[in-house]
Enzyme design. Structure first.
Site: not given
Ligand code: AMP
Length: 213
Positions: A13, A120, A164
């Site tokens: 992404k 990564r 996740r």
């Molecule tokens: P990402 O960088 O998108 O993989 O997000 C990393 C972490 O940030 C996730 O595992 C959640 O702990 C938190 N997080 C990101 N986006 C959200 C969201 N929309 N709602 C709740 N927690 C979030």
């Protein structure tokens, strides 16, 4: 036009969001980056959310809603990466009258994801990600552009990643149904492809939809 980019952790992404920004001049918001910044800056909020982030658990809605409201100005042309992730978060966008025009869903095989996550490395400054198998930085553990340090994400450990991924699949299928029921355009892309080809696909589909609007 506002775009939501959906994809499992490791689906690519962040690279696609850079390509989209360069061509469509979007303002990109990554909720995950904003939350990790709180942790890096050792703020009070960072302390509260640290354990959840490191264990791949979603942060409470009231916290992410406040962060989201603080970074949008109600103008158009946002690219949202990682928000909304659940139906309750999508409903929040409806409440504040933030309209999503396109949902880009990056579909990718679990085996490829696993390889990407395992190898990564991400730059702490630029957030650009590398892979020690097939997207190798020129200098070991340094970002080619900013020279910043490359680190593994704490939540990229296998058992956290697995949870996740399961959570993503469950929540995303409900979210996609929610958007389909409201007539939002869903753009499915094959994220097993090379990054350039994935972007070509995204770009062509958006141009096509915009042309026949
Ligand atoms: P990402 O960088 O998108 O993989 O997000 C990393 C972490 O940030 C996730 O595992 C959640 O702990 C938190 N997080 C990101 N986006 C959200 C969201 N929309 N709602 C709740 N927690 C979030």
């Amino acid at each position: 036009m506002n775009i939501l980019l959906l994809g499992a952790p490791g689906s690519g992404k962040s690279l696609q969001s850079i390509f989209i920004k360069n061509i469509f001049e979007t303002k990109n918001i990554s909720l995950g980056d904003l939350l990790r910044e709180e942790i890096n800056n050792k703020t009070a909020l960072g302390n509260i959310i640290k354990d959840k982030i490191n264990n791949g658990i979603l942060i409470d809605d009231n916290i992410v809603f406040d962060i989201f409201k603080s970074v949008i100005d109600f103008k158009n042309n946002f690219l949202l990466d990682g928000f909304p992730r659940t139906v309750s978060q999508a409903l929040f966008l409806y409440d504040i009258k933030f309209k999503i025009d396109y949902v880009i869903k990056m579909d990718i095989s679990d085996i490829i994801l696993l390889k990407r996550i395992k190898y990564r490395l991400i730059c702490s400054n630029s957030k650009i990600s590398y892979n020690i198998l097939y997207n190798i930085p020129k200098l070991k553990y340094k970002d080619d552009i900013s020279g910043g340090n490359l680190l593994s994400r704490v939540d990229d450990k296998f058992f956290i990643f697995k949870n996740r991924l399961i959570d993503y699949n469950i929540k995303t299928s409900k979210l996609i149904n929610f958007f389909i029921n409201r007539g939002i355009k869903i753009i499915n892309v094959n994220a097993n492809d090379k990054p350039d080809k994935i972007f070509e696909n995204i770009k062509n589909k958006i141009y096509c939809y915009e042309k026949f609007k």
